[in-house]
Design an enzyme around this catalytic site. Structure first.
Site, PDB file in Angstrom:
ATOM      1  N   ASP A   1      54.642  52.546  -7.334  1.00 31.95           N
ATOM      2  CA  ASP A   1      56.054  52.814  -7.015  1.00 31.95           C
ATOM      3  C   ASP A   1      56.511  52.146  -5.727  1.00 31.95           C
ATOM      4  O   ASP A   1      56.787  52.782  -4.719  1.00 31.95           O
ATOM      5  CB  ASP A   1      56.279  54.325  -6.920  1.00 31.95           C
ATOM      6  CG  ASP A   1      56.001  55.007  -8.249  1.00 31.95           C
ATOM      7  OD1 ASP A   1      55.966  54.311  -9.283  1.00 31.95           O
ATOM      8  OD2 ASP A   1      55.809  56.225  -8.247  1.00 31.95           O
TER       9      ASP A   1
ATOM     10  N   GLU B   1      45.445  58.889 -11.199  1.00 29.89           N
ATOM     11  CA  GLU B   1      44.647  58.934  -9.934  1.00 29.89           C
ATOM     12  C   GLU B   1      43.607  60.039  -9.966  1.00 29.89           C
ATOM     13  O   GLU B   1      42.551  59.836  -9.372  1.00 29.89           O
ATOM     14  CB  GLU B   1      45.600  59.104  -8.741  1.00 29.89           C
ATOM     15  CG  GLU B   1      46.456  57.894  -8.458  1.00 29.89           C
ATOM     16  CD  GLU B   1      47.496  57.614  -9.547  1.00 29.89           C
ATOM     17  OE1 GLU B   1      47.944  58.583 -10.208  1.00 29.89           O
ATOM     18  OE2 GLU B   1      47.837  56.449  -9.752  1.00 29.89           O
TER      19      GLU B   1
ATOM     20  N   ASP C   1      49.543  55.955 -16.819  1.00 33.71           N
ATOM     21  CA  ASP C   1      50.122  56.299 -15.512  1.00 33.71           C
ATOM     22  C   ASP C   1      49.485  57.598 -15.024  1.00 33.71           C
ATOM     23  O   ASP C   1      48.765  58.274 -15.764  1.00 33.71           O
ATOM     24  CB  ASP C   1      51.642  56.466 -15.697  1.00 33.71           C
ATOM     25  CG  ASP C   1      52.383  56.638 -14.379  1.00 33.71           C
ATOM     26  OD1 ASP C   1      51.876  56.209 -13.328  1.00 33.71           O
ATOM     27  OD2 ASP C   1      53.496  57.211 -14.411  1.00 33.71           O
TER      28      ASP C   1
HETATM   29  O1  MIG Z   1      55.990  60.770 -11.224  1.00 34.13           O
HETATM   30  O2  MIG Z   1      56.745  57.944 -15.700  1.00 34.13           O
HETATM   31  O3  MIG Z   1      54.482  54.746 -11.184  1.00 34.13           O
HETATM   32  O4  MIG Z   1      56.178  53.495 -13.009  1.00 34.13           O
HETATM   33  O5  MIG Z   1      58.170  55.073 -14.195  1.00 34.13           O
HETATM   34  C1  MIG Z   1      56.472  59.521 -11.621  1.00 34.13           C
HETATM   35  C2  MIG Z   1      57.633  57.885 -14.652  1.00 34.13           C
HETATM   36  C3  MIG Z   1      55.744  59.060 -12.847  1.00 34.13           C
HETATM   37  C4  MIG Z   1      55.235  56.882 -11.921  1.00 34.13           C
HETATM   38  C5  MIG Z   1      55.050  55.444 -12.270  1.00 34.13           C
HETATM   39  C6  MIG Z   1      56.359  54.846 -12.675  1.00 34.13           C
HETATM   40  C7  MIG Z   1      56.914  55.601 -13.850  1.00 34.13           C
HETATM   41  C8  MIG Z   1      57.079  57.085 -13.482  1.00 34.13           C
HETATM   42  N1  MIG Z   1      55.790  57.620 -13.065  1.00 34.13           N
END
Ligand code: MIG
Length: 787
Positions: free
Chosen positions: A483, A409, A406
């Site tokens: 999200d 980016e 995650d």
């Molecule tokens: O700033 O890890 O898209 O699926 O649950 C949020 C927490 C960070 C974004 C992800 C989401 C995940 C969440 N993350």
């Protein structure tokens, strides 16, 4: 939107051709003002164009296109004419103007595919050096545009302008721009002729499809080279396959990765995870994986667990317990490594000098969940190796089966939401700033993570899921759409994103079923799930801010309906697996947009919600509250209603009645659809396999790929062919599944078997003419029927 244009922007153009040279099958044109154009034929249908405004080409390097593909060179036939040159690849014909290097591309039959407007042009980038490299072409009458990764908004991109600059966009909507993924590939379609353009440039890029000027489509990037591949083909499907040939194919994931997955931000403790797992089992709702989100970590330190009693005191006990229930554990990992001298990953990162630096040398610091962090430079092979090596001990100690990457980016909690542009990257031996490395960062993280899993579990096939991605990312991981909000509009947006990703070479995708942010209700959840079980990746996830989102969270009738559809996912699993295996070999998408199915049919150009899973199944998700049915379009051909067997002629719109416990689902006439019994997870041995025959004009065909579900052992590929009562099976491969019987179900009113003879044996009578059993190893069955 930031366009990337310098303030005193002045466009510059190629002059006229002064020299032409052909070397090792690459043709090179030079202009009187110093610019140069190289044209290379990768195959008769794929041409590569590289343009250098000052005549110097960069060292040839790409994260998207593997060197063995990039270096394919077929010979091109070049003819000089008064007005310019004609370059013929066999499949594509390029007409290049002597003045201004403008190109016009035709197919081998002389049909116009693409025509430059300004063509190659550029402006100097006074802030950073180099150029903003640009290309513009004339939009042809009725031209449509598709692809471009995870962009929300209408499936047809005509009239839109979109930027590629991977961004963390919590709760995005259809206008949000840019998004998480950066896939600079699009398809143009006009006069029933498709083509594709892949712009292999990782700088911030913009694609304009008649937004700025209605008759012009253009694309440009803030730096690097104008380096693009032009693809032809008879159909959109062929163009998609050319692109997948260029950027590579997905590996076959373990079967469990295609099962139903449950996730939440966060299951806060291992007790909670176990309770969820037990709930699945006691309700007999199938499930193959549960995810742990960032709160499993010790202060958000990657590769650690919060071992306190009320959190995850013994992760190995949890994962072993889950494994015993047939449930795998997947854990999230972020790129940010907490700056903490007492934390071993931090220490090792410092010792091994793996973290990204600012331009003058200091390490880059950015705040994310753990507070101030450093970030590995995943664009360095050395650093990727360091990262991959973190997995074997972590996986060994915790018993994880897959990894969720995650925030890649990369996302940072600052104003820019990412690294400052001066941050340095190795870019695999081509040092550069974040301007160039940003869009590939997430891809390289998922690559290093996949390699980490391979090192940790060499006998298993890896499962990685990523949020950010670049072209070619399908080689390393699956992806979800980020999200997304729990609204009806977003169910539709997610649908389109997955179709778009599939057209962009990336099929192993899905949404957060039920939506991530906000609050779903039972109806939305169930309708979303009905779509999600037909997506290649099938996971419920939510932010957990407002409510629980497990299949039973909304009470009856929603729980029973959710269960019914998760069960359906397991019934179609053998089919999905077979389609996936084909995808790994041919690149044919798993999830298929109408435009992929029939680009000659204008009805398929703009309709956005229908999609098929493989060739055989088509759906059109319910995307409105209170609906008891909907209009949808079936492509040409014969189709059978999955629920009622009622046949339909495609090429027409139809109204489908679908109360809450049903969804539009049709089987293509001529299909042999394998469906299995329902299992609580994909590792439970199958009891039987059903072969559902949907003959059209007496004929049906299908295949079935099977293996032990994980690892690299034997497999079997079976081909079935039904022809008016003769049913044959041919098989390749040594794997033998645990079941011994096929249950054959013939979905045709005008067929009734009376007597069956298997492989030349004594005929035997059957009681029910439309359902009978056959041995799993049959070769040829002859059926005497009535009437
Ligand atoms: O700033 O890890 O898209 O699926 O649950 C949020 C927490 C960070 C974004 C992800 C989401 C995940 C969440 N993350």
């Amino acid at each position: 939107m930031e366009t990337g244009m310098p303030a005193d922007f002045g466009e510059l153009f190629p002059g006229s051709i002064v020299s032409f040279l052909e070397r090792e099958n690459v043709v090179l044109f030079e202009c009187d003002n110093g610019c140069a154009l190289r044209i290379q034929g990768i195959s008769p249908e794929i041409l590569r164009f590289r343009f250098a405004s000052e005549g110097h080409f960069e060292e040839d390097f790409s994260y998207a296109v593997l060197p063995e593909i990039r270096n394919q060179k077929i010979s091109l036939k070049v003819t000089e004419r008064e007005e310019g040159f004609v370059i013929d690849s066999g499949g594509l014909l390029v007409k290049l103007s002597r003045e201004g290097l403008k190109i016009q591309i035709e197919d081998s039959k002389g049909n116009l595919l693409s025509q430059d407007e300004k063509g190659f042009h550029w402006c100097e980038n006074h802030d950073f050096g180099g150029c903003v490299v640009m290309m513009s072409r004339v939009i042809q009458p009725h031209e449509h545009f598709y692809g471009l990764g995870d962009i929300p908004g209408h499936k047809n991109l005509r009239g839109q302008r979109r930027m590629l600059w991977g961004s963390d966009v919590y709760g995005y909507n259809s206008e949000t721009n840019p998004l998480y993924k950066n896939i600079p590939f699009f398809i143009g379609l006009h006069h029933q002729r498709p083509y594709g353009i892949f712009f292999d440039n990782s700088f911030r890029s913009i694609f304009d499809f008649g937004n700025e000027r209605p008759s012009v489509s253009s694309f440009w990037a803030q730096g690097g080279e104008m380096d693009f591949y032009f693809m032809g083909g008879e159909s959109t499907a062929q163009v998609v396959e050319q692109y997948s040939h260029l950027t590579g194919r997905a590996e076959l994931p373990p079967l469990w990765a295609l099962g139903f997955h449950q996730c939440k931000w966060s299951y806060k403790s291992q007790d909670e995870v176990m309770t969820i797992a037990e709930e699945f089992r006691s309700r007999e709702i199938p499930c193959d994986a549960i995810y742990v989100d960032i709160d499993y970590m010790d202060g958000f330190r990657c590769f650690t667990w919060n071992h306190s009693e009320d959190a995850y005191p013994d992760p190995k006990r949890m994962t072993t317990g889950l494994e015993a229930m047939g449930i795998k554990t997947v854990a999230i990992i972020d790129p940010g490594i907490k700056i903490d001298p007492s934390y071993s990953v931090y220490q090792s990162g410092i010792e091994n000098d793996v973290f990204c630096r600012r331009m003058d040398g200091p390490l880059f610091r950015g705040n994310v969940w753990p507070g101030p962090c450093h970030f590995p430079d995943f664009t360095s092979e050395r650093v990727r190796n360091w990262w991959s090596d973190l997995f074997p001990p972590f996986i060994e100690q915790s018993g994880l089966a897959g990894i969720w990457t995650d925030m890649n980016e990369p996302a940072v909690f600052n104003e820019e939401k990412t690294f400052p542009r001066d941050v340095r990257h190795d870019y695999d031996g081509h040092p550069c700033s974040h301007r160039k490395a940003h869009n590939v960062y997430g891809m390289q993280m998922s690559r290093a993570t996949q390699e980490g899993l391979k090192r940790a579990l060499p006998d298993k096939r890896p499962f990685v899921i990523t949020r950010s991605a670049f072209a070619g990312n399908q080689r390393y991981s699956s992806a979800w759409t980020g999200d997304i909000q729990s609204t009806w509009e977003h169910l539709k947006i997610g649908n389109i994103q997955c179709q778009r990703l599939s057209l962009s070479g990336f099929s192993f995708v899905g949404t957060d079923i039920g939506g991530f942010s906000g609050r779903s209700d039972g109806e939305l959840f169930v309708r979303w799930l009905q779509m999600g079980i037909l997506h290649p990746f099938c996971r419920v996830h939510s932010s957990g801010d407002e409510n629980d989102q497990e299949p039973w969270s909304f009470g009856e009738p929603y729980t029973s309906i959710a269960k019914k559809f998760i069960e359906l996912r397991y019934q179609i699993l053998p089919y999905l697996y077979t389609v996936f295996e084909e995808h790994t070999r041919t690149g044919a998408p798993i999830l298929r947009s109408l435009i992929y199915l029939d680009d000659h049919d204008p009805e398929c150009h703009d309709r956005a919600e229908e999609f098929s899973l493989g060739k055989g199944l088509i759906t059109c998700p319910i995307s409105k509250p209170g609906a008891t049915g909907r209009w949808m379009y079936l492509p040409k051909g014969e189709w059978f209603d999955f629920w009622t067997d009622k046949p339909f002629r495609g090429g027409a719109e139809l109204w489908v009645n679908v109360p809450l416990d049903s969804t539009p689902l049709f089987v293509r006439g001529g299909t042999v659809l394998p469906l299995s019994d329902v299992r609580q997870n994909s590792t439970v041995p199958l009891k039987f396999m059903e072969l559902h025959l949907y003959p059209t004009e007496g004929v049906a065909e299908g295949s079935l790929y099977e293996d032990q579900g994980d690892g690299y052992g034997d497999s079997v590929k079976k081909e079935f062919r039904w022809n008016r009562g003769t049913f044959t099976q041919s098989r390749e491969g040594a794997y033998s599944p645990g079941y011994h019987t096929y249950r054959v179900i013939v979905h045709s009113q005008d067929f009734g078997a009376k007597q069956i003879s298997v492989d030349g044996g004594e005929p035997f009578e059957v009681a029910n003419g439309q359902a009978f059993e056959l041995p799993e190893n049959f070769k040829e069955v002859v059926i005497e029927s009535s009437p």
